[in-house]
Enzyme design. Structure first.
Site, PDB file in Angstrom:
ATOM      1  N   ASP A  87     -10.878  13.632   9.294  1.00 52.07           N
ATOM      2  CA  ASP A  87     -10.347  12.494   8.543  1.00 52.07           C
ATOM      3  C   ASP A  87      -9.620  11.628   9.555  1.00 52.07           C
ATOM      4  OD1 ASP A  87      -8.760  10.695   7.120  1.00 52.07           O
ATOM      5  OD2 ASP A  87      -8.363  12.117   5.503  1.00 52.07           O
ATOM      6  N   ASN A 116     -17.341   5.133  13.778  1.00 52.92           N
ATOM      7  CA  ASN A 116     -18.153   4.477  12.737  1.00 52.92           C
ATOM      8  C   ASN A 116     -17.448   4.440  11.384  1.00 52.92           C
ATOM      9  OD1 ASN A 116     -20.907   3.883  11.278  1.00 52.92           O
ATOM     10  ND2 ASN A 116     -20.139   5.772  10.349  1.00 52.92           N
ATOM     11  N   TYR A 121     -10.556  -5.932   4.787  1.00 49.19           N
ATOM     12  CA  TYR A 121     -11.666  -5.471   5.634  1.00 49.19           C
ATOM     13  C   TYR A 121     -11.958  -6.445   6.773  1.00 49.19           C
ATOM     14  CZ  TYR A 121     -16.423  -4.020   6.927  1.00 49.19           C
ATOM     15  OH  TYR A 121     -17.545  -3.614   7.618  1.00 49.19           O
ATOM     16  N   LYS A 166     -11.548  -5.774  10.968  1.00 47.97           N
ATOM     17  CA  LYS A 166     -12.594  -5.769  11.994  1.00 47.97           C
ATOM     18  C   LYS A 166     -12.214  -6.693  13.161  1.00 47.97           C
ATOM     19  CE  LYS A 166     -15.449  -2.721  10.235  1.00 47.97           C
ATOM     20  NZ  LYS A 166     -15.680  -1.416  10.886  1.00 47.97           N
ATOM     21  N   THR A 206     -25.643   0.145   2.034  1.00 48.57           N
ATOM     22  CA  THR A 206     -24.911   1.416   2.016  1.00 48.57           C
ATOM     23  C   THR A 206     -23.867   1.361   0.902  1.00 48.57           C
ATOM     24  OG1 THR A 206     -23.119   0.677   3.461  1.00 48.57           O
ATOM     25  CG2 THR A 206     -25.058   1.612   4.565  1.00 48.57           C
TER      26      THR A 206
HETATM   27  P1  NAP Z   1     -20.600   3.990   4.169  1.00 49.83           P
HETATM   28  O1  NAP Z   1     -21.972   4.387   3.781  1.00 49.83           O
HETATM   29  O2  NAP Z   1     -19.603   3.710   3.107  1.00 49.83           O
HETATM   30  O3  NAP Z   1     -20.042   5.075   5.176  1.00 49.83           O
HETATM   31  C1  NAP Z   1     -18.709   5.057   5.615  1.00 49.83           C
HETATM   32  C2  NAP Z   1     -18.398   6.395   6.206  1.00 49.83           C
HETATM   33  O4  NAP Z   1     -17.017   6.378   6.634  1.00 49.83           O
HETATM   34  C3  NAP Z   1     -18.533   7.546   5.205  1.00 49.83           C
HETATM   35  O5  NAP Z   1     -19.038   8.674   5.858  1.00 49.83           O
HETATM   36  C4  NAP Z   1     -17.102   7.778   4.788  1.00 49.83           C
HETATM   37  O6  NAP Z   1     -16.847   9.101   4.317  1.00 49.83           O
HETATM   38  C5  NAP Z   1     -16.417   7.549   6.113  1.00 49.83           C
HETATM   39  N1  NAP Z   1     -14.962   7.434   5.992  1.00 49.83           N
HETATM   40  C6  NAP Z   1     -14.229   6.587   5.241  1.00 49.83           C
HETATM   41  N2  NAP Z   1     -12.931   6.850   5.385  1.00 49.83           N
HETATM   42  C7  NAP Z   1     -12.835   7.886   6.260  1.00 49.83           C
HETATM   43  C8  NAP Z   1     -11.774   8.613   6.827  1.00 49.83           C
HETATM   44  N3  NAP Z   1     -10.501   8.366   6.510  1.00 49.83           N
HETATM   45  N4  NAP Z   1     -12.052   9.606   7.706  1.00 49.83           N
HETATM   46  C9  NAP Z   1     -13.323   9.877   8.035  1.00 49.83           C
HETATM   47  N5  NAP Z   1     -14.383   9.254   7.514  1.00 49.83           N
HETATM   48  C10 NAP Z   1     -14.129   8.261   6.648  1.00 49.83           C
HETATM   49  O7  NAP Z   1     -20.616   2.653   5.056  1.00 49.83           O
HETATM   50  P2  NAP Z   1     -21.564   2.138   6.247  1.00 49.83           P
HETATM   51  O8  NAP Z   1     -22.096   0.830   5.827  1.00 49.83           O
HETATM   52  O9  NAP Z   1     -22.494   3.208   6.692  1.00 49.83           O
HETATM   53  O10 NAP Z   1     -20.463   1.839   7.360  1.00 49.83           O
HETATM   54  C11 NAP Z   1     -20.535   2.353   8.679  1.00 49.83           C
HETATM   55  C12 NAP Z   1     -19.892   1.365   9.619  1.00 49.83           C
HETATM   56  O11 NAP Z   1     -20.671   0.159   9.683  1.00 49.83           O
HETATM   57  C13 NAP Z   1     -18.486   0.919   9.225  1.00 49.83           C
HETATM   58  O12 NAP Z   1     -17.670   0.820  10.368  1.00 49.83           O
HETATM   59  C14 NAP Z   1     -18.706  -0.454   8.627  1.00 49.83           C
HETATM   60  O13 NAP Z   1     -17.558  -1.271   8.680  1.00 49.83           O
HETATM   61  C15 NAP Z   1     -19.808  -0.951   9.537  1.00 49.83           C
HETATM   62  N6  NAP Z   1     -20.562  -2.093   9.003  1.00 49.83           N
HETATM   63  C16 NAP Z   1     -21.322  -1.933   7.905  1.00 49.83           C
HETATM   64  C17 NAP Z   1     -22.036  -3.024   7.427  1.00 49.83           C
HETATM   65  C18 NAP Z   1     -22.894  -2.915   6.215  1.00 49.83           C
HETATM   66  O14 NAP Z   1     -23.451  -3.954   5.801  1.00 49.83           O
HETATM   67  N7  NAP Z   1     -23.078  -1.725   5.617  1.00 49.83           N
HETATM   68  C19 NAP Z   1     -21.985  -4.275   8.087  1.00 49.83           C
HETATM   69  C20 NAP Z   1     -21.183  -4.382   9.214  1.00 49.83           C
HETATM   70  C21 NAP Z   1     -20.486  -3.288   9.678  1.00 49.83           C
HETATM   71  P3  NAP Z   1     -16.845   9.510   2.747  1.00 49.83           P
HETATM   72  O15 NAP Z   1     -18.278   9.771   2.383  1.00 49.83           O
HETATM   73  O16 NAP Z   1     -15.984  10.711   2.712  1.00 49.83           O
HETATM   74  O17 NAP Z   1     -16.284   8.343   1.987  1.00 49.83           O
END
Ligand code: NAP
Length: 250
Positions: A58, A85, A173, A177, A208
């Site tokens: 965490d 990530n 958010y 970033k 996601t």
């Molecule tokens: P996601 O599917 O919601 O995954 C987020 C991950 O972070 C999950 O595994 C979540 O775990 C974990 N997490 C959240 N809080 C945490 C904590 N306190 N300790 C450890 N793990 C934690 O989102 P995603 O889209 O794959 O995001 C991955 C990265 O890409 C992020 O940095 C996001 O900002 C970036 N990003 C995403 C997008 C997009 O369009 N999706 C665009 C730009 C950047 P749980 O399952 O336990 O909640």
């Protein structure tokens, strides 16, 4: 002890992180699948295969972070890649429609505790994990740190009326970033002159949980740039911010 290079991906139990973890195993890494819920991490690691191992992590909990660093040292003996990530876009609002969640994040109304929670994960969590893993990363021959950021964190793009994300109004958010970009630059500067490279990747708008699957890219596409930066050779850059199409403005 494993002789293969080892990579830790935070928040790798689902989404882009899970795909990054999968891709790194195909590039010959032993991958530590960081997950705040260990069981979810185990399910994810099993779905990847024998080169993936779940690790409870965490990023907002210093005890969890320290235990993960100790376990990596004791069980794997090395760490070559850290992919920060894990992130949250807002605090959980189960059942709320996407539009309502977006509106609740406006700077004028977003609860300060929510801003703190988002920064705790997306900014302070990245710093805390990086600090804890640096002793291991410094021992590796050519460690790479990749922070998964977003082009919404670019102040240049946020103030460009022609940018497709100009309309976003968000006080948690989006600024988290921007702050992540700043701390990444700070780490890259401190680590200049060492073999460690620190870069930021934007995965693009990916379907996601983070955006209730409104994203238009697949996780395979989203993982591409973070993985490329994790695999940089010694001639690669440090302190950069890019997506699959190239450099992004700050
Ligand atoms: P996601 O599917 O919601 O995954 C987020 C991950 O972070 C999950 O595994 C979540 O775990 C974990 N997490 C959240 N809080 C945490 C904590 N306190 N300790 C450890 N793990 C934690 O989102 P995603 O889209 O794959 O995001 C991955 C990265 O890409 C992020 O940095 C996001 O900002 C970036 N990003 C995403 C997008 C997009 O369009 N999706 C665009 C730009 C950047 P749980 O399952 O336990 O909640």
């Amino acid at each position: 002890m494993e002789n293969k290079p080892a990579a830790l991906v935070t928040g790798a139990n689902k989404g882009i992180g899970l795909q990054i973890a999968k891709d790194l195993t195909t590039h010959g890494f032993t991958v530590l699948v960081g997950s705040r819920n260990f069981e979810n991490g185990e399910i994810a690691a099993k779905s990847i295969g024998a080169d993936a191992h779940a690790i409870q992590l965490d990023v907002t909990n210093q005890t969890s972070i320290a235990a993960a660093a100790e376990r990596i040292r004791n069980e794997f003996g090395r760490l070559d890649v850290l992919v920060n990530n894990a992130a949250i876009s807002h605090v959980p609002r189960p059942g709320a429609p996407f539009e309502e969640k977006m509106a609740a994040g406006r700077p004028s109304v977003v609860p300060i505790d929510e801003v703190r929670a988002v920064f705790e994960t997306n900014v302070f969590g990245v710093m805390a994990v990086t600090q804890a893993m640096l002793p291991l990363l410094r021992e590796a021959p050519a460690a790479r740190i990749v922070n998964v950021s977003s082009e919404v964190g670019s102040l240049t793009m946020q103030t460009d009326k022609s940018n497709p994300y100009y309309g976003i109004q968000n006080g948690a958010y989006v600024p988290s970033k921007t702050a992540l970009n700043a701390i990444t630059v700070a780490f890259a500067k401190e680590l200049e002159g060492t073999p460690i490279k620190v870069n930021m990747a934007c995965p693009g708008y990916t379907a996601t949980d983070l955006n209730d699957f409104h994203g238009t890219r697949t996780v395979e596409q989203g993982a591409h740039e973070p993985v490329r930066l994790a695999l940089l050779d010694e001639n690669g850059p440090t302190g950069t911010f890019s997506n699959e199409d190239g450099p992004l403005s700050w």
